[in-house]
Design a protein around this motif. Sequence first.
Motif, PDB file in Angstrom:
ATOM      1  N   ASN A 319     -30.152  25.673  20.552  1.00 17.94           N
ATOM      2  CA  ASN A 319     -28.985  24.790  20.628  1.00 17.94           C
ATOM      3  C   ASN A 319     -27.827  25.442  21.370  1.00 17.94           C
ATOM      4  O   ASN A 319     -27.421  24.993  22.435  1.00 17.94           O
ATOM      5  CB  ASN A 319     -28.554  24.359  19.222  1.00 17.94           C
ATOM      6  N   ARG A 320     -27.305  26.555  20.841  1.00 14.80           N
ATOM      7  CA  ARG A 320     -26.088  27.129  21.417  1.00 14.80           C
ATOM      8  C   ARG A 320     -26.345  27.927  22.701  1.00 14.80           C
ATOM      9  O   ARG A 320     -25.702  27.705  23.724  1.00 14.80           O
ATOM     10  CB  ARG A 320     -25.374  28.017  20.383  1.00 14.80           C
ATOM     11  N   ALA A 321     -27.268  28.880  22.667  1.00 12.69           N
ATOM     12  CA  ALA A 321     -27.478  29.705  23.854  1.00 12.69           C
ATOM     13  C   ALA A 321     -27.995  28.878  25.031  1.00 12.69           C
ATOM     14  O   ALA A 321     -27.579  29.088  26.177  1.00 12.69           O
ATOM     15  CB  ALA A 321     -28.446  30.845  23.539  1.00 12.69           C
ATOM     16  N   ALA A 322     -28.880  27.930  24.764  1.00 10.82           N
ATOM     17  CA  ALA A 322     -29.423  27.099  25.845  1.00 10.82           C
ATOM     18  C   ALA A 322     -28.325  26.337  26.569  1.00 10.82           C
ATOM     19  O   ALA A 322     -28.368  26.180  27.794  1.00 10.82           O
ATOM     20  CB  ALA A 322     -30.460  26.130  25.291  1.00 10.82           C
ATOM     21  N   SER A 323     -27.337  25.854  25.816  1.00 11.54           N
ATOM     22  CA  SER A 323     -26.254  25.091  26.447  1.00 11.54           C
ATOM     23  C   SER A 323     -25.465  25.954  27.412  1.00 11.54           C
ATOM     24  O   SER A 323     -25.013  25.480  28.469  1.00 11.54           O
ATOM     25  CB  SER A 323     -25.326  24.502  25.376  1.00 11.54           C
ATOM     26  N   TYR A 324     -25.303  27.234  27.096  1.00 16.51           N
ATOM     27  CA  TYR A 324     -24.575  28.134  27.992  1.00 16.51           C
ATOM     28  C   TYR A 324     -25.420  28.563  29.181  1.00 16.51           C
ATOM     29  O   TYR A 324     -24.898  28.750  30.289  1.00 16.51           O
ATOM     30  CB  TYR A 324     -24.060  29.347  27.224  1.00 16.51           C
ATOM     31  N   TYR A 325     -26.718  28.732  28.973  1.00 12.84           N
ATOM     32  CA  TYR A 325     -27.581  29.019  30.123  1.00 12.84           C
ATOM     33  C   TYR A 325     -27.468  27.888  31.146  1.00 12.84           C
ATOM     34  O   TYR A 325     -27.353  28.131  32.354  1.00 12.84           O
ATOM     35  CB  TYR A 325     -29.039  29.185  29.680  1.00 12.84           C
TER      36      TYR A 325
END
Length: 344
Positions: A319-325
């Motif tokens: 959820n969180r890290a993927a959005s920043y990638y």
Amino acid sequence: MDKSLEKVVLPKFDKDKYFKDAEAVLAQRKTVEEVADKVCEEGFSNIVLLGIGGTEFEMMAINYILKKYSTIDTSLYNAADANTLHPRKITKDTLVITASASGDTKEIIEATHWIKETGAYVVAFTKKEGKLGKLVDVAIESPGERLDQSYLLFNFFILKYLNNRGEFPEYTKFADQMKDIFIKMLPSKVAFDPTAEKLAKEYCKAPYTIFTGSGAAWGETMMFAMCILEEMQWVRTRPVTSAQFFHGTLELVEKGIPVVIVKGEDEYRVQDERVENFCKLIGHEDVIVVDLASFEVEGVDKEFRPLISPMLLTGLLTNRAASYYETYTKHNLDYRRYYRQFDY
């Protein structure tokens, strides 16, 4: 939940929809328990977990639970391998558990056809009206889109099944503590968000990233590395278990190669700590440690924390890290050049 978090806005996170879906998922508890009751009454002699790609990684969480708590014979098969081998242990006395978010995963559809011919009983976490849902004995459909919500349904099903077998007597206590689990996990997303951004911003252009993990959290670690970063971001990764890290991958650790260490909360944590200690010993600076034990989840007993590890981890990474990638690579998470783009 801390009232101060109510006004926190996480980029690319629809909190209202997330909680609405969560309520619908939690409302399925009784229905899933009834399926578990029926399955237990059938008295199967063994369990086969079946998946491919992401669903195989999801099944690893169920496999961990079964290996930890139950004496029933359990096997986890990649669907393509099962179609090649046709394992003889799949019989009329077998309970098969599988999943497909799309409802039409090619390899799982193929496997289900011949597995049904053996007389095995198949439970699938999938769309009831999808191809797979219409083939199996029971389809359990998640009303939510988030993987952490699917993990909760997995837990309701398999832990109630084990409860009926006398192998998980704490089921009711566990299930009751899941009542507001998605609200309880929101602070972990908020706390991890700066690390999620750092991971993507500093390392999305690295030659590749090593991911290590173990135990209940290993499947979800693989999920993020392969299904999110490789498939959805075209970011090169090297996922390896904390145990296997020391038999090859450790020689690849050098400046500019990030190592993401997922530290779980179960018996395998010592393996994760060994990887962390090795990186400290050699002075490696490109390290991100995701310590699940550092995130408070109010109202969940310590003994149950390993069971929610996949739920917690997917909220942090997928959820969180993927959005920043997606932000820093400028590559839309929904874009594929090969996957499901043509027949292969």
